[in-house]
Every structure is written in structure tokens, then in C-alpha cells.
Design an enzyme around this catalytic site. Structure first.
Site, PDB file in Angstrom:
ATOM      1  N   GLU A   1      40.646  70.333  57.744  1.00  0.00           N
ATOM      2  CA  GLU A   1      41.058  69.397  56.682  1.00  0.00           C
ATOM      3  C   GLU A   1      42.324  68.653  57.114  1.00  0.00           C
ATOM      4  O   GLU A   1      42.449  67.443  56.943  1.00  0.00           O
ATOM      5  CB  GLU A   1      41.351  70.164  55.377  1.00  0.00           C
ATOM      6  CG  GLU A   1      40.144  70.787  54.704  1.00  0.00           C
ATOM      7  CD  GLU A   1      39.404  69.847  53.752  1.00  0.00           C
ATOM      8  OE1 GLU A   1      40.043  68.960  53.157  1.00  0.00           O
ATOM      9  OE2 GLU A   1      38.171  70.006  53.615  1.00  0.00           O
TER      10      GLU A   1
ATOM     11  N   ASP B   1      29.751  69.225  49.774  1.00  0.00           N
ATOM     12  CA  ASP B   1      30.503  70.301  50.432  1.00  0.00           C
ATOM     13  C   ASP B   1      31.722  70.612  49.549  1.00  0.00           C
ATOM     14  O   ASP B   1      31.990  69.935  48.551  1.00  0.00           O
ATOM     15  CB  ASP B   1      30.942  69.865  51.841  1.00  0.00           C
ATOM     16  CG  ASP B   1      31.589  70.999  52.645  1.00  0.00           C
ATOM     17  OD1 ASP B   1      31.342  72.186  52.336  1.00  0.00           O
ATOM     18  OD2 ASP B   1      32.353  70.701  53.578  1.00  0.00           O
ATOM     19  N   SER B   2      32.479  71.631  49.987  1.00  0.00           N
ATOM     20  CA  SER B   2      33.720  71.960  49.278  1.00  0.00           C
ATOM     21  C   SER B   2      34.853  71.018  49.685  1.00  0.00           C
ATOM     22  O   SER B   2      35.816  70.845  48.952  1.00  0.00           O
ATOM     23  CB  SER B   2      34.151  73.381  49.653  1.00  0.00           C
ATOM     24  OG  SER B   2      34.330  73.454  51.060  1.00  0.00           O
TER      25      SER B   2
ATOM     26  N   CYS C   1      27.089  72.632  53.508  1.00  0.00           N
ATOM     27  CA  CYS C   1      28.050  73.726  53.454  1.00  0.00           C
ATOM     28  C   CYS C   1      27.302  75.038  53.676  1.00  0.00           C
ATOM     29  O   CYS C   1      26.433  75.397  52.862  1.00  0.00           O
ATOM     30  CB  CYS C   1      28.715  73.720  52.073  1.00  0.00           C
ATOM     31  SG  CYS C   1      29.795  75.128  51.787  1.00  0.00           S
TER      32      CYS C   1
ATOM     33  N   TYR D   1      35.611  77.452  49.616  1.00  0.00           N
ATOM     34  CA  TYR D   1      34.471  78.225  49.137  1.00  0.00           C
ATOM     35  C   TYR D   1      34.354  79.589  49.816  1.00  0.00           C
ATOM     36  O   TYR D   1      33.813  80.527  49.232  1.00  0.00           O
ATOM     37  CB  TYR D   1      33.178  77.441  49.393  1.00  0.00           C
ATOM     38  CG  TYR D   1      32.796  76.473  48.299  1.00  0.00           C
ATOM     39  CD1 TYR D   1      33.646  76.197  47.227  1.00  0.00           C
ATOM     40  CD2 TYR D   1      31.561  75.833  48.333  1.00  0.00           C
ATOM     41  CE1 TYR D   1      33.263  75.300  46.231  1.00  0.00           C
ATOM     42  CE2 TYR D   1      31.166  74.954  47.345  1.00  0.00           C
ATOM     43  CZ  TYR D   1      32.020  74.680  46.293  1.00  0.00           C
ATOM     44  OH  TYR D   1      31.628  73.805  45.307  1.00  0.00           O
TER      45      TYR D   1
ATOM     46  N   CYS E   1      30.209  76.677  60.103  1.00  0.00           N
ATOM     47  CA  CYS E   1      30.875  76.059  58.953  1.00  0.00           C
ATOM     48  C   CYS E   1      30.944  74.588  59.303  1.00  0.00           C
ATOM     49  O   CYS E   1      31.293  74.222  60.436  1.00  0.00           O
ATOM     50  CB  CYS E   1      32.290  76.637  58.790  1.00  0.00           C
ATOM     51  SG  CYS E   1      33.316  75.695  57.624  1.00  0.00           S
ATOM     52  N   THR E   2      30.587  73.730  58.346  1.00  0.00           N
ATOM     53  CA  THR E   2      30.500  72.298  58.665  1.00  0.00           C
ATOM     54  C   THR E   2      31.860  71.671  58.961  1.00  0.00           C
ATOM     55  O   THR E   2      31.932  70.560  59.486  1.00  0.00           O
ATOM     56  CB  THR E   2      29.801  71.534  57.519  1.00  0.00           C
ATOM     57  OG1 THR E   2      30.482  71.837  56.277  1.00  0.00           O
ATOM     58  CG2 THR E   2      28.341  71.946  57.410  1.00  0.00           C
ATOM     59  N   HIS E   3      32.933  72.371  58.646  1.00  0.00           N
ATOM     60  CA  HIS E   3      34.266  71.875  59.013  1.00  0.00           C
ATOM     61  C   HIS E   3      34.524  72.002  60.513  1.00  0.00           C
ATOM     62  O   HIS E   3      35.345  71.281  61.073  1.00  0.00           O
ATOM     63  CB  HIS E   3      35.357  72.684  58.291  1.00  0.00           C
ATOM     64  CG  HIS E   3      35.604  72.261  56.876  1.00  0.00           C
ATOM     65  ND1 HIS E   3      34.739  72.556  55.852  1.00  0.00           N
ATOM     66  CD2 HIS E   3      36.638  71.572  56.321  1.00  0.00           C
ATOM     67  CE1 HIS E   3      35.226  72.072  54.719  1.00  0.00           C
ATOM     68  NE2 HIS E   3      36.377  71.469  54.969  1.00  0.00           N
TER      69      HIS E   3
HETATM   70  N1  DGL Z   1      32.333  73.591  54.918  1.00  0.00           N
HETATM   71  C1  DGL Z   1      31.938  74.802  54.372  1.00  0.00           C
HETATM   72  C2  DGL Z   1      30.923  75.576  55.176  1.00  0.00           C
HETATM   73  O1  DGL Z   1      30.140  75.004  55.890  1.00  0.00           O
HETATM   74  C3  DGL Z   1      32.891  75.656  53.565  1.00  0.00           C
HETATM   75  C4  DGL Z   1      34.363  75.708  53.836  1.00  0.00           C
HETATM   76  C5  DGL Z   1      35.126  76.412  52.704  1.00  0.00           C
HETATM   77  O2  DGL Z   1      35.317  75.772  51.670  1.00  0.00           O
HETATM   78  O3  DGL Z   1      35.490  77.590  52.864  1.00  0.00           O
HETATM   79  O4  DGL Z   1      30.828  76.765  55.061  1.00  0.00           O
END
Ligand code: DGL
Length: 261
Positions: A151, A9-10, A73, A41, A185-187
Site C-alpha cells: 500500500e 479487494d480490501s 483478494c 482483511y 495475496c494480490t498486493h
Molecule cells: N489483497 C488481499 C489478498 O489477496 C488482502 C490483503 C489484506 O487486506 O490483508 O489476500
């Protein structure tokens, strides 16, 4: 010898997917690579993202020799999967927005897609919606601030997360028929409670974590169940704040981060 899975991931978002996969497959050996050098990202152009992820994953696959790669991601997966599958000799599993399960779940046929600014405007996302949720009304909300908040939360920074999240999802607060939110988004699973509360507890949040865990298990079914403890390695593309390691990554079993460049 345990099978080795590389998660990518990023930032820290992919850990939410890794956790689900580990729950189902506790005896694999896991590596986690995050490209904090190019984070976030969601703000990169498609061409820049494609080039960056393809180069990095070619190097990572060659150096770390995983049996399977999970692109944890959505922002990257919605653009890089065809290229990575051509480049790498091992299976590549991508995480994309959980539109299909959301369409199954939404009684009112009204869904919100909460993702990065990149993911909400992808052709891939549009195709997913046309295929699985053509009869649903879809709301789009792309937010990099939400990624940053996730984060910060994992790093244990004190902040009124509920207030911040409420502000971000405010455009949806009056949509009374909206009953399902895709955490695309995985975050965002790291802020699931805040998102649900901000929308008055009337929505179900769905993400792709569990589906990915099952997909990985089906692709690598022969993990040894006799391993004593899983082996975990984490890599980042630039130095990581020690607080993030101690308060965040350590919770997932990563106590030390190696530089990958
Ligand atoms: N965690 C990422 C996703 O699922 C990207 C977050 C980012 O770096 O913008 O899209």
C-alpha cells in the site's frame, strides 16, 4: 454497450489483477471497489470477513449492476465464494493462491506460499495443496506487514522496501532448494522485484493475475472492440488519502474515488 466488470479487494492489491485483465480485455468498462474501512482483511476472523464481504458485495452488485464480479483478494476468496455465488446473479470469479502453476513450475518440488495470515491457515488453501502439490514441500509465510508495504509503495511513500522485504522473508533465506514462491495475496505482485531479490534471485514468483484475465475473457467473450476508451470508476468504503489517488490509483486510470457506504 461494453460489459461491466467489478473488481473487489480490501485495498490496492486487486489493481494488480485488474491490470492483467485490462491488458487482455481493454474494452470492458471497469469498476474497482476497495474496502479500506476494514483493511487489512488478513487479520479478520473468518466469520467477520464472510459477513462483511457478503453484505458489501450484495449492495455493490445491486447498486453498480456489473456483468461479472472479480473477488481480487485471496483472503476473501478462500472463504466467501460459495456464499457470493448463491447471492449474486452474475458470475463471480475468485482469486486464490496459484498453487497449481507453482507445482508445475517447481523443479525441486519445494514451494513457498507468501500470503496473509488468514490465507495461509485456510482449509481452502490446504485443499488446494493436497489436490495440486501433494508431492511438494510447502513453506508458509503469512505477513500483514508486506500488505502494508505494498500500500505504501503504491502511495509513493519513501522507504527502504528492499530492506523491509528482506527482513520479512528471512526465514526462507537459507532454504536453498526453494525455487518457486506463490504470491498468494494480490498486493504482493507490487513487491515482486523486492521478494525475488531478497531470495537471491533464485526463485520464480507466480501469481494468479494472468489466469484470472483469461477466465474473465472466457466468461464474457463478446466485449465490443469499437469502444473509444474504457470507463473506469473507483469506490472506497472510507476516505482515501489524496496522495494514494494521485501517485497510485491514477496510474491505473482512476483519478477520482467515490465513497461507497
Ligand atoms: N489483497 C488481499 C489478498 O489477496 C488482502 C490483503 C489484506 O487486506 O490483508 O489476500
Amino acid at each position: 454497450m461494453s460489459k461491466h466488470i467489478l473488481f473487489f479487494d480490501s485495498g490496492v492489491g486487486g489493481l494488480s489483477v485488474l491490470e492483467e485483465t485490462r491488458r487482455l480485455n481493454p474494452y470492458y468498462c471497469y469498476s474497482y471497489l476497495f474496502d479500506n474501512h476494514c483493511f487489512p482483511y488478513g487479520e479478520l476472523s473468518e466469520a467477520a470477513l464472510l459477513k462483511r464481504v457478503a453484505t458489501l458485495l450484495d449492495a455493490a452488485a445491486a447498486r453498480l449492476a456489473p456483468n461479472l464480479v472479480v473477488i481480487a483478494c485471496n483472503t476473501a476468496s478462500t472463504i466467501v465464494l460459495p456464499v457470493l455465488r448463491r447471492h449474486l446473479s452474475v458470475p463471480v470469479v475468485g482469486v486464490v493462491p496459484a498453487i497449481k502453476p507453482a507445482a508445475k513450475l517447481s523443479a525441486n518440488r519445494h514451494i513457498g506460499l507468501l500470503a496473509t495470515p488468514g490465507t495461509v491457515k485456510r482449509t481452502y488453501t490446504e485443499a488446494l495443496i493436497n489436490e495440486f502439490a501433494a508431492d511438494c514441500r510447502i513453506e508458509f509465510l503469512g505477513s500483514t506487514r508486506l500488505v502494508e508495504l505494498a500500500e505504501m509503495k503504491l502511495a509513493g511513500e519513501s522507504l527502504d522496501y528492499r530492506r523491509e522485504v528482506t527482513e520479512i522473508v528471512k526465514p526462507w533465506s537459507t532454504l536453498s532448494s526453494l525455487d518457486c514462491v506463490v504470491l498468494g495475496c494480490t498486493h504482493f505482485p507490487l513487491l515482486k522485484e523486492e521478494v525475488t531479490q531478497a531470495l537471491g534471485g533464485r526463485v520464480s514468483c507466480v501469481d494468479s493475475g494472468e489466469a484470472i484475465a483469461r477466465r474473465v475473457a472466457s466468461l464474457l467473450p463478446d466485449a465490443s472492440s469499437s469502444a473509444v476508451s474504457p470507463i473506469l470508476h473507483a469506490y472506497a468504503t472510507k476516505a482515501v488519502d489524496q496522495r494514494l489517488v494521485e501517485r497510485g490509483l491514477a496510474k491505473y486510470g482512476f483519478n477520482h474515488i467515490q465513497l461507497f457506504n
